[in-house]
Enzyme design. Structure first.
Site, mmCIF file in Angstrom:
data_model
loop_
_atom_site.group_PDB
_atom_site.id
_atom_site.type_symbol
_atom_site.label_atom_id
_atom_site.label_comp_id
_atom_site.label_asym_id
_atom_site.label_seq_id
_atom_site.Cartn_x
_atom_site.Cartn_y
_atom_site.Cartn_z
ATOM 1 N N GLY A 1 0.818 -1.204 0.000
ATOM 2 C CA GLY A 1 0.000 0.000 0.000
ATOM 3 C C GLY A 1 0.848 1.249 0.000
ATOM 4 N N PRO B 1 2.629 4.846 1.142
ATOM 5 C CG PRO B 1 4.560 5.986 0.506
ATOM 6 C CD PRO B 1 3.242 5.523 -0.026
ATOM 7 N N GLY C 1 0.027 2.566 7.571
ATOM 8 C CA GLY C 1 0.041 1.767 8.790
ATOM 9 C C GLY C 1 0.557 0.358 8.628
ATOM 10 C CE LYS C 2 3.434 -0.200 3.340
ATOM 11 N NZ LYS C 2 2.956 1.189 3.270
ATOM 12 C CB THR C 3 5.978 -0.302 9.778
ATOM 13 O OG1 THR C 3 6.544 -0.304 8.465
ATOM 14 C CG2 THR C 3 7.042 -0.711 10.779
ATOM 15 C CB SER D 1 -6.507 3.432 -16.543
ATOM 16 O OG SER D 1 -5.556 4.290 -15.942
ATOM 17 C CE LYS E 1 -7.107 4.318 -11.907
ATOM 18 N NZ LYS E 1 -7.281 3.565 -13.156
#
Length: 798
Positions: A377, A379, A382-384, A700, A743
């Site tokens: 996802g 930056p 909230g991944k870390t 796209s 989008k």
């Protein structure tokens, strides 16, 4: 009669041994005694040990019948059976037997004296022993001066040989020095120094004394070189041995002295400590066996040896790595859900997957395999931090390794111990830091791994992230397998494009979409504002953010998919409030939109990027970026010309091909919209996408380009509050696109009223929050014609 076999008897004894003298040079009959490896020289006295039956019969017959005996050496010394006449040399020595005896092992032992050289002329008897007609040979010389010089040279070299060869008696040189006959001197030296049978036989057959002295000089020179080399080698080895022994004895003395004083050297203490630690710890059998081998090597090694430090470091790594230590998983689903909800807002798919993992661990602990998750996802989503929360929910240790910019494969697998300063790779280093065999292990920024001549680190991760292989992970430094099967691996990435397919196949991908405006407001209220208030010392006088202020902060001061910049702006406001308190000014209690302008300056982003009126040749597209969704306006300008076609705005190859496809569709369907074919030949087309410094690519934008082209050629404006996305074909079909949620977030943020989307993307609708969909009018289309009818103003209105 007793004497040393290497010495010579006196003249009286010699005359006594001769017995019967042979007259002149007349041939005579003699019994032939075959010898295996002993070449007799005149005046030589030596014991004989005879095993061959014919040889024993020959010696006994010669003694009993008082017949002459001739010793001749065999051509092949290894021939043990009775040799024949053709197996013997033709030159031998006339022998006198002093005495002989039979030994218990049926061997005949005799003491024999050499008399003179003889030559076998012919054999006259073959059974039971050889008898031959022999001719005496006499030595000669023709240069007395050369003879004297050669004798001196032989004596000088013989003296050096005697001094270097400890196995030769010193008396041999005394006898040689007193020998007046040059021939006898050469014979004496020949029987003492090391020569093979062929060399001794050659000297026996050489009647020219000077030539014989030259030969013996050559052999002495070679022997001297060998002895000198042996002496140098022995001296060097002895010096090293003496040095090692001296160090050993000194070390032992020091050890005893320290023991008597109640002290011990640090090296010994370290080795003893390592032995005790390995004996007390729990290790796999193969680790204990390897450690035992290395400890033995270390104990036998001097403390100052360079390799001792390497071995000590290696043993420390083996000792301090977790081999069996593990934390107990907290499998309470309610507790895990409470921890995840209290730390993070939203992210339903990620939370659901973690709860499923805990449920499987609870119901089938023995059958559950190691899970490899990949959080993908933008930056700041909230991944870390979610990885830390997962570790807290499970009750495990959390460790993190950043892989961004790593180019060397050895960074993952470590360096071999042959290299100076070698260490294990980052995987083993982090496991040691974790201290358990089952931590939550986060591999951050896996999409930013590099690659060069030192290897591909992504390939090294294939073994780490494969549950079928990582139970025996091989690190180059350890050189023994390490079990990673109990580790919960979590990788993070911003995009999947740069991750190798083989590595991607080993991971379960969980997407982290960008946050909606309402979600950002809720995250700010629950987490960001309280954290910044605490960090900036405002617990006594906390700031209050109006909801309208947060809306303004999100829309006009940050433009991102995550909340990282939002937290920075909130922190900036908190620091302003802290400074006011430090300066004893009136505290800042409430943050209003005016407060934002005063303390943060003018807004950084336009609140409404849409145009104020409907325009010809301008269509608004929707694009996905690593930082979330964004609006992508497409401008088309028509100029008088010769049918030129130009694209600007730093467009990628795929985007340029989409523009070509849109233009082809325009030419094919132009007559239906009142566009004559001649118009294309007289018009230059320029397609531009603003913000030319930013790279743009992807298929796209094809639908947006087609709408802008039709608008420009038909002079029908495009509705200002309309946006669209979709890939088109030459037949005008609209194909599916990716990043739909991002989008639509961008359309919602820009206050777009109507969005044209590919009908095949309706499957992605359940993942999009209803708060985003509610204000948007979504139009699902299958072809370009439908969009042209709905997005362009009618001809009469234009």
């Amino acid at each position: 009669m007793d004497w040393d076999p290497l010495t010579f008897p006196s003249d009286d004894v010699f005359d006594e041994l001769l017995g019967t003298e042979h007259d002149g040079e007349a041939p005579f009959q003699a019994i032939v005694l075959p010898l295996q490896e002993l070449v007799f020289f005149p005046q030589m006295v030596s014991p004989l040990f005879l095993e061959q039956e014919s040889a024993k019969q020959a010696l006994e017959a010669a003694v009993q019948a008082d017949l002459p005996l001739v010793g001749v050496v065999q051509r092949d010394p290894q021939q043990l059976e009775d040799p024949q006449a053709e197996d013997l040399y033709t030159v031998g020595t006339d022998l006198v037997v002093v005495r002989y005896i039979h030994l218990p092992d049926e061997t005949l032992s005799a003491i024999v004296q050499g008399i003179g050289r003889i030559k076998i002329l012919e054999y006259t008897q073959y059974e039971p022993y050889l008898v031959a007609k022999v001719q005496p040979l006499f030595e000669w010389t023709d240069d007395s001066t050369l003879e004297e010089a050669l004798m001196r040279a032989v004596l000088a070299m013989f003296e050096e040989v005697i001094s270097l060869n400890e196995s030769l008696p010193e008396e041999a040189y005394v006898y040689a020095m007193n020998e007046s006959s040059s021939g006898a001197l050469a014979d004496m030296v020949a029987q003492i120094i090391t020569l093979d049978v062929a060399q001794r036989q050659e000297l026996l057959e050489t009647l020219d004394v000077n030539h014989r002295l030259q030969l013996i000089s050559t052999y002495l020179g070679h022997e001297l070189e060998v002895l000198e080399l042996e002496d140098r080698i022995h001296t060097t080895v002895q010096q090293e041995v003496d040095k090692t022994q001296r160090e050993y004895f000194l070390r032992e003395q020091l050890r005893v002295i320290q023991h008597e004083l109640g002290e011990s050297d640090s090296f010994t203490r370290d080795v003893a400590r390592l032995e005790e630690d390995f004996a007390a710890g729990e290790f796999p059998d193969y680790v204990r066996e390897r450690a035992s081998e290395e400890l033995k090597r270390l104990a036998m090694m001097p403390a100052m040896a360079p390799e001792s430090g390497i071995l000590h470091t290696y043993l420390d790594w083996l000792l301090n790595l977790p081999w069996h230590t593990a934390t107990t998983d907290n499998l309470d689903l309610g507790h895990a859900e409470q921890v995840l909800e209290s730390r993070h807002y939203g992210l339903p798919k990620a939370k659901e997957r973690i709860l499923e993992y805990i449920a499987v661990r609870k119901m089938a602990p023995e059958k559950s395999h190691s899970t490899i998750l990949c959080f993908v996802g933008p930056p700041g989503t909230g991944k870390t931090s979610l990885g830390r929360s997962i570790a807290e929910a499970l009750g495990r240790e959390f460790v993190r390794v950043s892989l961004g910019g790593v180019r060397d494969e050895a960074e993952i697998r470590g360096h071999r111990r042959t290299y100076i300063g070698a260490l294990p790779g980052r995987i083993i280093q982090t496991m040691r830091r974790a201290g358990t065999v089952n931590p939550v292990f986060m591999l951050d920024e896996v999409d930013k791994l590099g690659q060069d001549f030192r290897g591909n680190p992504a390939s090294a991760l294939l073994e780490v992230l494969d549950p079928e292989q990582n139970y025996a992970f091989s690190d180059h430094y350890l050189e023994i397998p390490y079990d990673l099967s109990q580790v919960l691996f979590i990788t993070t990435a911003n995009i999947m494009d740069t991750i190798p397919p083989a590595l991607e196949d080993r991971m379960e991908v969980i997407e982290f979409p960008g946050y909606t405006e309402d979600e950002k407001i809720e995250i700010a209220r629950r987490f960001l504002i309280p954290r910044q208030i605490e960090l900036n010392g405002l617990e006594g006088t906390p700031l209050h953010f109006q909801k309208k202020s947060l809306h303004t902060l999100i829309r006009q001061y940050t433009y991102e998919a995550g909340v990282r910049n939002l937290e920075r702006e909130i922190g900036s406001l908190c620091r302003k409030a802290t400074r006011r308190l430090a300066e004893d000014k009136r505290p800042l209690a409430t943050v209003t939109p005016k407060t934002l302008t005063r303390y943060l300056g003018a807004p950084q982003h336009i609140d409404d990027p849409l145009e104020k009126q409907h325009l010809v040749g301008l269509a608004m597209g929707l694009a996905w970026t690593p930082n979330g969704g964004d609006l992508l306006p497409v401008e088309v300008a028509l100029l008088p010309g010769k049918g030129g076609f130009m694209l600007t705005g730093r467009l990628g190859d795929v985007l340029q091909e989409s523009a070509q496809a849109a233009f082809t569709y325009l030419r094919a369907r132009g007559p239906e919209y009142g566009i004559s074919p001649e118009q294309f030949d007289k018009t230059d087309i320029h397609i531009h996408m603003p913000e030319g410094a930013i790279s743009k690519d992807g298929p796209s934008a094809g639908l947006t380009i087609a709408v802008a082209l039709f608008s420009a050629f038909t002079q029908r404006p495009v509705y200002r509050d309309v946006a669209m996305t979709g890939e088109i074909t030459l037949r005008g079909r609209v194909l599916t696109v990716g990043g739909l949620k991002e989008k639509l977030l961008a359309a919602h943020r820009a206050k777009v009223q109507r969005v044209f989307l590919p009908a095949r993307n309706q499957k992605d609708l359940p993942e999009i929050p209803k708060t985003i969909l509610k204000p948007l009018d979504l139009v699902w289309v299958n072809d370009v014609d439908t969009v042209l009818r709905e997005a362009l103003l009618p001809p009469e209105a234009a």
